[in-house]
Design a protein around this motif. Structure first.
Motif, short mmCIF file in Angstrom:
data_model
loop_
_atom_site.label_atom_id
_atom_site.label_comp_id
_atom_site.label_asym_id
_atom_site.label_seq_id
_atom_site.Cartn_x
_atom_site.Cartn_y
_atom_site.Cartn_z
N UNK A 30 0.84 -1.22 0.00
CA UNK A 30 0.00 0.00 0.00
C UNK A 30 0.86 1.25 0.00
N UNK A 31 2.11 1.13 -0.42
CA UNK A 31 3.02 2.28 -0.43
C UNK A 31 2.51 3.36 -1.39
N UNK A 32 2.44 4.62 -0.93
CA UNK A 32 1.87 5.68 -1.77
C UNK A 32 2.85 6.32 -2.75
N UNK A 33 4.15 6.24 -2.45
CA UNK A 33 5.15 6.90 -3.29
C UNK A 33 6.35 5.97 -3.49
N UNK A 34 7.17 6.30 -4.48
CA UNK A 34 8.36 5.50 -4.75
C UNK A 34 9.34 5.60 -3.59
N UNK A 35 9.50 6.80 -3.01
CA UNK A 35 10.39 6.99 -1.87
C UNK A 35 9.94 6.18 -0.67
N UNK A 36 8.63 6.17 -0.40
CA UNK A 36 8.11 5.38 0.72
C UNK A 36 8.35 3.90 0.49
N UNK A 37 8.20 3.45 -0.76
CA UNK A 37 8.45 2.04 -1.07
C UNK A 37 9.90 1.69 -0.80
N UNK A 38 10.83 2.56 -1.18
CA UNK A 38 12.25 2.28 -0.93
C UNK A 38 12.52 2.19 0.57
N UNK A 39 11.91 3.08 1.36
CA UNK A 39 12.10 3.04 2.81
C UNK A 39 11.57 1.74 3.40
N UNK A 40 10.40 1.33 2.96
CA UNK A 40 9.81 0.08 3.45
C UNK A 40 10.62 -1.13 3.02
N UNK A 41 11.15 -1.07 1.81
CA UNK A 41 12.00 -2.18 1.35
C UNK A 41 13.27 -2.27 2.19
N UNK A 42 13.81 -1.13 2.59
CA UNK A 42 14.98 -1.11 3.47
C UNK A 42 14.64 -1.80 4.79
#
Length: 417
Positions: free
Chosen positions: A105-117
């Protein structure tokens, strides 16, 4: 009580048999392959959906995960040497599961990268502790045999994961890839909670203090054989991550295989799985060094050929696939045996050793792989150069570890520095 008898006693007390232990260790390590390979068919759609126009930057979905995975290993190793293997592992897998569902449910590409980290940080426990559990129970060639079987099962995931991702993309969007990862990791979490006992021997428990952790790191980093094999494997993982980062652009963008991409990717991983099985069958007869050193020379021979051909001009798809499939056959023998050779002298600090080695291999390999991936220019030249130099530098480190002599059985003390 000697260590061999102690390990046998632990094995006898395990509520799960040897085959289930191997399967569980493989499942733990396969969570990492799942978190990477299943999304390869959807990388471009993920980036486009979240507003990232640069195709090379979309590879950061993989790099962010690998970075978190590498860094957190430095923490989980000492934790598992102090508090045991089971509880830190459960914590790590819980973090992995939560992050997987959050990525959906990540809203942005930056948020997705943080969650993947964050997801990679949770996954660090699976790599460190799976290897530590194996080292707690097995040693020598028996450990190499078990590691090969674990790698064999682990390599099945890259064979099927891109295909699973492709099927998900046919019937749904990329969000459901992360939902699938979350569901599968939840099942592994339940398996751990129900079946995995504590394997850390009380006499190997270490204090979780700055001085104790520093001493553990010192033991690991001053062992010549362990360090050199770890760095050699770091270069090899760099090549592997470079392949993972670049595979979608090479096969789909350059060679135009389209929906057949999972098949080509799976062929390479399939050869690796078969090779791991053969290593498990042969390592008891020939030993780790003979198999690993021969495989490294074979890897270097294939990647030298690939590099030369790439410099001369376009390489046809069939030849590219054959060369690098054969190279990755060698990688399977290298990975299991180098890992065992690096861990063998360090059983008394297995958690810390696994964390330091894992950090160097995944973080260092991730950086090398990212450099290879970001250098993609629409040809296979950068990719082929990365593979060649990775093999060459790995050979240099092995020669240092073995004092210039390959294929020799090791008669030096385990704590040779």
């Amino acid at each position: 009580m000697d260590q061999t008898h102690s390990r046998a006693t632990i094995a006898d007390r395990l509520p799960l048999g040897r085959n289930e232990l191997i399967a569980l260790a493989a499942a733990l390590m396969a969570l990492n392959a799942l978190a990477i390979d299943i999304m390869l068919p959807g990388l471009q759609e993920i980036g486009a959906s979240l507003g990232e126009p640069d195709e090379n930057r979309r590879q950061l979905v993989i790099t962010a995960y690998i970075t978190g995975f590498g860094l957190a290993q430095l923490v989980f190793g000492p934790l598992s040497d102090r508090f045991g293997r089971r509880n830190p592992l459960l914590v790590g897998v819980v973090v992995y599961v939560i992050a997987a569902f959050a990525c959906a449910v990540s809203p942005t590409f930056g948020a997705l990268l943080a969650l993947r980290f964050v997801q990679g940080m949770g996954a660090a426990a699976t790599r460190v502790i799976a290897i530590s559990v194996i080292r707690d129970i097995f040693g020598g060639r028996a450990m190499a045999e078990v590691m090969s079987l674990v790698f064999m099962v682990f390599m099945v995931v890259p064979v099927i994961a891109p295909g699973v991702g492709q099927v998900i993309m046919l019937f749904a969007n990329w969000h459901w890839i992360f939902v699938f990862i979350g569901i599968m990791s939840t099942l592994v979490l339940i398996w751990i909670a129900m079946r995995l006992p504590e394997t850390l021997r009380p006499e190997n428990t270490r204090a979780f203090t700055v001085s104790s952790i520093a001493e553990g790191f010192r033991i690991v980093l001053t062992n010549r054989v362990a360090v050199c094999y770890t760095v050699a494997l770091t270069f090899m993982f760099g090549a592997l991550f470079g392949f993972i980062n670049s595979a979608q652009q090479i096969y789909v963008g350059l060679y135009g295989v389209g929906a057949w991409f999972p098949v080509f990717f799976g062929v390479v991983a399939g050869f690796m799985a078969i090779s791991s099985y053969l290593n498990a069958r042969l390592v008891g007869r020939f030993g780790m060094r003979k198999l690993a050193h021969g495989a490294l020379l074979g890897f270097l021979a294939m990647t030298t050929l690939g590099f030369v051909l790439a410099l001369l001009g376009p390489v046809p798809l069939w030849l590219f696939t054959i060369i690098y499939a054969l190279a990755m056959v060698q990688f399977a023998w290298i990975g299991a045996n180098f890992n065992s050779l690096a861990m063998e002298p360090l059983g008394h600090v297995a958690g810390t050793a696994s964390s330091v080695q894992g950090f160097l291999q995944t973080a260092g390999g991730g950086i090398i792989g990212a450099l290879i991936g970001q250098a993609f220019d629409g040809t296979i030249r950068a990719f082929s150069a990365g593979y060649f130099f990775a093999g060459l530098f790995a050979l240099v480190m092995v020669l240092i570890a073995e004092r210039g002599r390959l294929f020799q059985p090791q008669h030096a003390p385990l704590h040779d520095k």
